[in-house]
Scaffold this motif. Structure first.
Motif, PDB file in Angstrom:
ATOM      1  N   GLU A 207     -44.558   2.619 115.343  1.00 29.09           N
ATOM      2  CA  GLU A 207     -43.754   1.412 115.411  1.00 29.09           C
ATOM      3  C   GLU A 207     -43.572   0.834 114.011  1.00 29.09           C
ATOM      4  OE1 GLU A 207     -43.743  -2.970 117.684  1.00 29.09           O
ATOM      5  OE2 GLU A 207     -45.348  -1.507 118.049  1.00 29.09           O
ATOM      6  N   VAL A 208     -42.323   0.382 113.724  1.00 28.47           N
ATOM      7  CA  VAL A 208     -42.013  -0.156 112.403  1.00 28.47           C
ATOM      8  C   VAL A 208     -41.618  -1.620 112.534  1.00 28.47           C
ATOM      9  CG1 VAL A 208     -41.307   2.072 111.463  1.00 28.47           C
ATOM     10  CG2 VAL A 208     -39.606   0.604 112.573  1.00 28.47           C
ATOM     11  N   THR A 209     -41.725  -2.373 111.441  1.00 27.60           N
ATOM     12  CA  THR A 209     -41.379  -3.786 111.419  1.00 27.60           C
ATOM     13  C   THR A 209     -39.894  -3.957 111.116  1.00 27.60           C
ATOM     14  OG1 THR A 209     -41.913  -3.991 109.081  1.00 27.60           O
ATOM     15  CG2 THR A 209     -43.706  -4.351 110.671  1.00 27.60           C
ATOM     16  N   GLN A 210     -39.396  -5.195 111.264  1.00 24.57           N
ATOM     17  CA  GLN A 210     -37.981  -5.470 111.020  1.00 24.57           C
ATOM     18  C   GLN A 210     -37.631  -5.291 109.546  1.00 24.57           C
ATOM     19  OE1 GLN A 210     -35.734  -6.080 113.386  1.00 24.57           O
ATOM     20  NE2 GLN A 210     -34.091  -6.155 111.826  1.00 24.57           N
ATOM     21  N   ALA A 211     -38.581  -5.565 108.668  1.00 23.41           N
ATOM     22  CA  ALA A 211     -38.312  -5.414 107.235  1.00 23.41           C
ATOM     23  C   ALA A 211     -38.084  -3.960 106.853  1.00 23.41           C
ATOM     24  CB  ALA A 211     -39.476  -5.991 106.423  1.00 23.41           C
ATOM     25  N   GLU A 212     -38.557  -3.011 107.643  1.00 24.88           N
ATOM     26  CA  GLU A 212     -38.413  -1.587 107.327  1.00 24.88           C
ATOM     27  C   GLU A 212     -37.146  -0.975 107.924  1.00 24.88           C
ATOM     28  OE1 GLU A 212     -42.427   0.623 107.448  1.00 24.88           O
ATOM     29  OE2 GLU A 212     -42.674  -1.014 108.907  1.00 24.88           O
ATOM     30  N   ILE A 213     -36.342  -1.799 108.608  1.00 17.84           N
ATOM     31  CA  ILE A 213     -35.178  -1.278 109.330  1.00 17.84           C
ATOM     32  C   ILE A 213     -33.909  -1.575 108.541  1.00 17.84           C
ATOM     33  CG2 ILE A 213     -33.840  -1.425 111.466  1.00 17.84           C
ATOM     34  CD1 ILE A 213     -36.399  -2.207 112.895  1.00 17.84           C
ATOM     35  N   GLY A 214     -33.084  -0.577 108.353  1.00 15.04           N
ATOM     36  CA  GLY A 214     -31.807  -0.720 107.658  1.00 15.04           C
ATOM     37  C   GLY A 214     -30.679  -0.152 108.495  1.00 15.04           C
ATOM     38  N   LYS A 215     -29.472   0.001 107.878  1.00 15.98           N
ATOM     39  CA  LYS A 215     -28.277   0.511 108.553  1.00 15.98           C
ATOM     40  C   LYS A 215     -27.954   1.904 108.026  1.00 15.98           C
ATOM     41  CE  LYS A 215     -26.109  -4.061 109.008  1.00 15.98           C
ATOM     42  NZ  LYS A 215     -27.035  -4.822 108.124  1.00 15.98           N
ATOM     43  N   ALA A 216     -27.285   2.652 108.909  1.00 13.77           N
ATOM     44  CA  ALA A 216     -26.836   3.988 108.508  1.00 13.77           C
ATOM     45  C   ALA A 216     -25.661   4.384 109.389  1.00 13.77           C
ATOM     46  CB  ALA A 216     -27.954   5.006 108.610  1.00 13.77           C
TER      47      ALA A 216
END
Length: 377
Positions: free
Chosen positions: A54-63
């Protein structure tokens, strides 16, 4: 209200700093997903497929996903440097009559708030120009990663913007309309118009979400450990066999419903008294005392025939007795007529006087015949 976007309105060479604020809000009752066996919350966790964690929101980007499945990363900086003028600007491109906008294109609504004191004068200028021209402004702007189409119009003392779909995003109504030729007669259209006129208009502020209220009642009842309210049983609508009959019944029911709401107690009493007035006027001649006095005199005459002959004085007594009996019958008829007269019609008074005269004349003639028969005997 919290702004969701900051930018400016481009009105020719005029720039108006504004803030974008949501103009609508949802009051729908929201639910959570639970495990039905133990009531545990069901949550969605964001997990990286490669690392299986599981990852945090800060580690999520767009692609952007390419046709072969490969991911092309796109950062917020890349989007902010797009070579288009609408990245931070609501660019007005035209002014058109409001009826030119198809309601199918209209989407989310926003309020445009003037940002700071310098924006007050140009903001007011645009608002008053829209008011006087009776037109709306068509604009282009970028929001949440894509360029959108908008319509600016005046709402009170503010400027509102409706998000519009692009014309190619509205589907044509193919295969929706009934197939085959259907003929509608003028009489059916007249009844449909009468039904619309009878139903009339309504104040939209009086409408409310009954479904949400019912859901809240169920939630409150279950929270208090009580039994939820049961649904009202509604009659199943019958099949429409005759369109004209259905329209006529609808118009009649709508008029009766409206008349029932507007009519007062006095009108209802008057409507109920009409059938009684007709019935009482027909029964008035039948309730006279003529027949009763005649039958009474006949019985007394038969009884007197069985007795020995009496003097003329007794005959006079019989006449007075017969007259008194007829008056008694007339009195009973008068009492009945007085009860009917309480309803207040002139016809009943005439029937009462006719009943008295008939009773008196019948009683006198019967007494005279009895006396003459005794004299001859």
């Amino acid at each position: 209200m919290r702004s969701i976007w900051n930018g400016a309105i481009s009105f020719g060479l005029v720039s108006i700093p504004i803030k974008l604020v949501n103009a609508t809000e949802s009051h729908a009752v929201s639910f959570r997903q639970i495990h039905t066996e133990d009531g545990g919350r069901i949550r969605y966790r964001k997990v990286c497929e490669l690392e299986d964690r599981e990852v945090t929101q800060a580690e999520i980007g767009k692609a952007y996903e390419d046709a072969d499945g490969s991911m092309i990363p796109i950062t917020d900086e890349d989007l902010s440097q797009l070579p288009i003028p609408t990245a931070r600007t609501i660019e007005i491109v035209a002014f058109v009559p409001e009826d030119r906008i198809d309601p199918l294109q209209m989407g989310s609504a926003y309020y445009l708030a003037a940002s700071g004191a310098p924006a007050a004068k140009p903001y007011t200028l645009l608002r008053e120009a829209l008011k006087r021209s009776n037109r709306v402004a068509i604009a282009k702007f970028a929001l949440r990663g894509r360029e959108r189409l908008g319509m600016l119009r005046v709402v009170g003392d503010a400027i509102a913007m409706h998000g519009l779909l692009w014309p190619d995003e509205v589907r044509a109504p193919e295969g929706v309309a009934p197939e085959g030729g259907v003929t509608v007669r003028d009489q059916e259209l007249d009844l449909a118009d009468a039904l619309m006129d009878t139903l009339g208009e309504i104040d939209l502020d009086d409408l409310h979400d009954e479904y949400r209220e019912a859901v809240e009642e169920v939630v409150a009842a279950k929270a208090a450990g009580e039994r939820p309210p049961e649904a009202r049983e509604e009659a199943a609508p019958g099949k429409v066999l005759d369109l004209m009959a259905a329209l006529e019944n609808s118009v009649r029911a709508a008029r009766e419903s409206r008349d029932g709401e507007e009519a007062g107690p006095a009108e209802e009493a008057e409507v109920r008294s009409l059938p009684q007035r007709k019935t009482s006027s027909r029964r008035a001649p039948k309730e006279t005392g003529g027949k009763k006095s005649t039958s009474t005199a006949a019985k007394k005459t038969a009884a007197k025939k069985a007795e020995p002959k009496k003097s003329t004085a007794k005959s006079g007594t019989a006449r007075s007795t017969s007259t008194s009996s007829s008056r008694a019958g007339s009195a009973s008829a008068s009492a009945s007529a007085k009860k009917t007269a309480a309803k207040g019609t002139a016809k009943k008074a005439a029937g009462r006087s006719t009943a008295k005269e008939t009773a008196k004349s019948t009683g006198r003639s019967t007494a005279k015949k009895t006396a003459s028969r005794r004299r001859s005997a």
